[in-house]
Design a protein around this motif. Structure first.
Motif, PDB file in Angstrom:
ATOM      1  N   PRO A  11       0.919  -1.119   0.054  1.00  0.00           N
ATOM      2  CA  PRO A  11      -0.061   0.154  -0.162  1.00  0.00           C
ATOM      3  C   PRO A  11       0.951   1.244   0.060  1.00  0.00           C
ATOM      4  O   PRO A  11       1.927   1.324   0.431  1.00  0.00           O
ATOM      5  N   LEU A  12       0.419   2.212  -0.633  1.00  0.00           N
ATOM      6  CA  LEU A  12       1.191   3.564  -0.696  1.00  0.00           C
ATOM      7  C   LEU A  12       1.358   3.992   0.773  1.00  0.00           C
ATOM      8  O   LEU A  12       0.563   4.017   1.627  1.00  0.00           O
ATOM      9  N   ASP A  13       2.438   4.597   1.066  1.00  0.00           N
ATOM     10  CA  ASP A  13       2.787   5.106   2.443  1.00  0.00           C
ATOM     11  C   ASP A  13       1.818   6.157   2.914  1.00  0.00           C
ATOM     12  O   ASP A  13       1.475   6.236   4.081  1.00  0.00           O
ATOM     13  N   ALA A  14       1.160   6.981   2.151  1.00  0.00           N
ATOM     14  CA  ALA A  14       0.243   7.994   2.449  1.00  0.00           C
ATOM     15  C   ALA A  14      -1.185   7.292   2.911  1.00  0.00           C
ATOM     16  O   ALA A  14      -1.955   8.126   3.233  1.00  0.00           O
ATOM     17  N   GLY A  20      -1.715  -3.571   8.723  1.00  0.00           N
ATOM     18  CA  GLY A  20      -0.394  -3.206   9.210  1.00  0.00           C
ATOM     19  C   GLY A  20      -0.682  -2.597  10.672  1.00  0.00           C
ATOM     20  O   GLY A  20       0.232  -2.940  11.681  1.00  0.00           O
ATOM     21  N   LYS A  21      -1.917  -1.825  10.819  1.00  0.00           N
ATOM     22  CA  LYS A  21      -1.976  -1.302  12.131  1.00  0.00           C
ATOM     23  C   LYS A  21      -2.161  -2.331  13.190  1.00  0.00           C
ATOM     24  O   LYS A  21      -2.073  -2.198  14.229  1.00  0.00           O
ATOM     25  N   ALA A  22      -3.026  -3.140  12.701  1.00  0.00           N
ATOM     26  CA  ALA A  22      -3.447  -4.236  13.634  1.00  0.00           C
ATOM     27  C   ALA A  22      -2.219  -5.127  14.121  1.00  0.00           C
ATOM     28  O   ALA A  22      -2.248  -5.351  15.429  1.00  0.00           O
ATOM     29  N   VAL A  23      -1.492  -5.431  13.180  1.00  0.00           N
ATOM     30  CA  VAL A  23      -0.338  -6.269  13.737  1.00  0.00           C
ATOM     31  C   VAL A  23       0.529  -5.417  14.579  1.00  0.00           C
ATOM     32  O   VAL A  23       1.144  -5.887  15.448  1.00  0.00           O
ATOM     33  N   ARG A  39       3.912  -2.600   7.674  1.00  0.00           N
ATOM     34  CA  ARG A  39       2.652  -2.453   6.678  1.00  0.00           C
ATOM     35  C   ARG A  39       2.609  -3.777   6.116  1.00  0.00           C
ATOM     36  O   ARG A  39       3.757  -4.648   5.784  1.00  0.00           O
ATOM     37  N   ILE A  40       1.537  -4.105   5.473  1.00  0.00           N
ATOM     38  CA  ILE A  40       1.119  -5.686   5.067  1.00  0.00           C
ATOM     39  C   ILE A  40       0.951  -5.553   3.589  1.00  0.00           C
ATOM     40  O   ILE A  40      -0.024  -4.554   3.030  1.00  0.00           O
ATOM     41  N   GLY A  41       1.415  -6.371   2.640  1.00  0.00           N
ATOM     42  CA  GLY A  41       1.428  -6.417   1.147  1.00  0.00           C
ATOM     43  C   GLY A  41       1.198  -7.457   0.922  1.00  0.00           C
ATOM     44  O   GLY A  41       0.790  -8.492   1.395  1.00  0.00           O
ATOM     45  N   ARG A  42       1.661  -7.788  -0.595  1.00  0.00           N
ATOM     46  CA  ARG A  42       1.606  -9.248  -1.121  1.00  0.00           C
ATOM     47  C   ARG A  42       2.900  -9.509  -1.974  1.00  0.00           C
ATOM     48  O   ARG A  42       3.565  -8.394  -2.197  1.00  0.00           O
TER      49      ARG A  42
END
Length: 83
Positions: A11-14, A20-23, A39-42
């Motif tokens: 996800p874009l940093d902005a 990611g917040k939950a983790v 930050r969680i991505g794929r």
């Protein structure tokens, strides 16, 4: 030639990243409060048939732009190597 591509979509940093917040919040609960900013991505792995590494990179870039990443909300990086 066959090439293997390793693609990371984030996800874009902005933008808010709820996963990611939950983790990040859970890190404190398990005694890892020194870890933050998760930050969680794929991660995507694919194989592409191409005449050269440059052609393979071009095809992977096109796949990312057209299907694999939503450029409004995500960014992507990739590496292409011979398979």
């Amino acid at each position: 030639m066959k090439f293997k591509a390793e693609i990371d979509v984030m996800p874009l940093d902005a933008l808010l990243d709820p996963q990611g917040k939950a983790v990040t919040g859970s890190m404190n609960n398990i005694g890892l409060s020194m870890i933050d900013g998760v930050r969680i991505g794929r991660h995507i792995r694919l194989f592409v048939e191409a005449a050269s590494k440059e052609e393979a990179e071009s095809r992977v870039d096109e796949a990312c732009k057209k299907l694999l990443a939503n450029q409004i909300m995500e960014t992507y990086t990739f590496h292409v190597d011979p398979a």
